[in-house]
Design an enzyme around this catalytic site. Structure first.
Site, PDB file in Angstrom:
ATOM      1  N   HIS A   1      -3.757  -5.122  -0.193  1.00 38.70           N
ATOM      2  CA  HIS A   1      -3.282  -6.438   0.418  1.00 38.70           C
ATOM      3  C   HIS A   1      -3.365  -6.942   0.227  1.00 38.70           C
ATOM      4  CE1 HIS A   1      -3.806  -2.333   3.469  1.00 38.70           C
ATOM      5  NE2 HIS A   1      -4.556  -1.851   2.636  1.00 38.70           N
TER       6      HIS A   1
ATOM      7  N   GLU B   1      -2.425  -9.309   2.832  1.00 37.73           N
ATOM      8  CA  GLU B   1      -2.741 -10.511   4.241  1.00 37.73           C
ATOM      9  C   GLU B   1      -4.224  -9.913   3.877  1.00 37.73           C
ATOM     10  OE1 GLU B   1      -2.508  -5.856   5.152  1.00 37.73           O
ATOM     11  OE2 GLU B   1      -1.938  -6.596   3.967  1.00 37.73           O
TER      12      GLU B   1
ATOM     13  N   CYS C   1       0.856  -1.261  -0.404  1.00 43.56           N
ATOM     14  CA  CYS C   1       0.047  -0.498   0.514  1.00 43.56           C
ATOM     15  C   CYS C   1       0.887   1.091  -0.235  1.00 43.56           C
ATOM     16  CB  CYS C   1      -1.688   0.039   1.198  1.00 43.56           C
ATOM     17  SG  CYS C   1      -2.411   1.629   0.883  1.00 43.56           S
TER      18      CYS C   1
END
Length: 212
Positions: free
Chosen positions: A192, A194, A87
């Site tokens: 992202h 994750e 990001c």
């Protein structure tokens, strides 16, 4: 093997830490450590720089931790440690950011971070939610990731790279939105990983086992 997630108070790292620890265990990639200490960055085998918020605020926050930015520069540019920016961490790889004010980035990948400008007025900014990836160039960190795979985005600005070869993947949001950049031992994702389920975990596993 040690992977350090750099903590400079620019976002909650809990989900990222869990995802990296899970994939490190599954791939036998060693230890994952969240740290704001330059000495931990210096001894890391791999470095992950996350970041949520505005580019200038994240850049200032990173600079406020004495020696941390310098330790990252030393590890990545002089000792060629594999690096993943996430990001705003990816955006800081650019020459400069233009969010609110002009802010210098690390300058590792030529280009600038500009506001998203969709051609369709019905598309809202920020670009938030799931979007399909289009793979532009093959890369070891993209092994097993194909055009059409989904990733999770939350951002209002994106990285316009100067050299097409350094944009590894993009998404369509009324315009091409840079999704992944890469050069030498460094890669970055606007989305992202994750939070991107199967696609994100695959990318994390690839990064942890990448031998550039």
């Amino acid at each position: 093997m040690l992977t350090v997630l750099v903590d400079y108070d620019s976002g909650n790292l809990h989900s990222a830490e869990k995802a990296f620890q899970r994939m490190a265990t599954e791939t036998g990639a060693g230890q994952v450590l969240v740290s704001d200490r330059p000495e931990d960055v210096a001894r890391a085998d791999r470095i992950v720089l996350p970041g949520d918020g505005a580019f200038p605020a994240c850049r200032r926050a990173l600079g406020s931790y004495g020696g941390l930015s310098e330790a990252i520069e030393e590890a990545v540019t002089r000792r060629a440690r594999p690096f993943l920016g996430i990001c705003i961490g990816m955006q800081m790889m650019a020459t400069r950011g233009l969010e609110h004010e002009e802010t210098p980035g690390f300058g590792w990948i030529a280009g600038e971070v500009v506001r998203i400008a969709p051609s369709d007025p019905h598309l809202k900014v920020p670009h938030m939610g799931w979007n399909d990836l289009t793979v532009d160039h093959p890369h070891p960190v993209l092994t097993g990731i194909e055009t059409g795979d989904h990733a999770y985005f939350v951002h209002s600005y994106h990285f316009q790279v100067a050299h097409d070869a350094e944009r590894l993947a993009h998404a369509d949001y009324g315009a091409d939105i840079t999704a992944i950049v890469g050069r030498d031992t460094m890669v970055g994702t606007q989305f992202h990983p994750e939070k991107s389920q199967k696609t994100g975990l695959r990318l994390i596993a690839n990064f942890l086992t990448w031998k550039p």
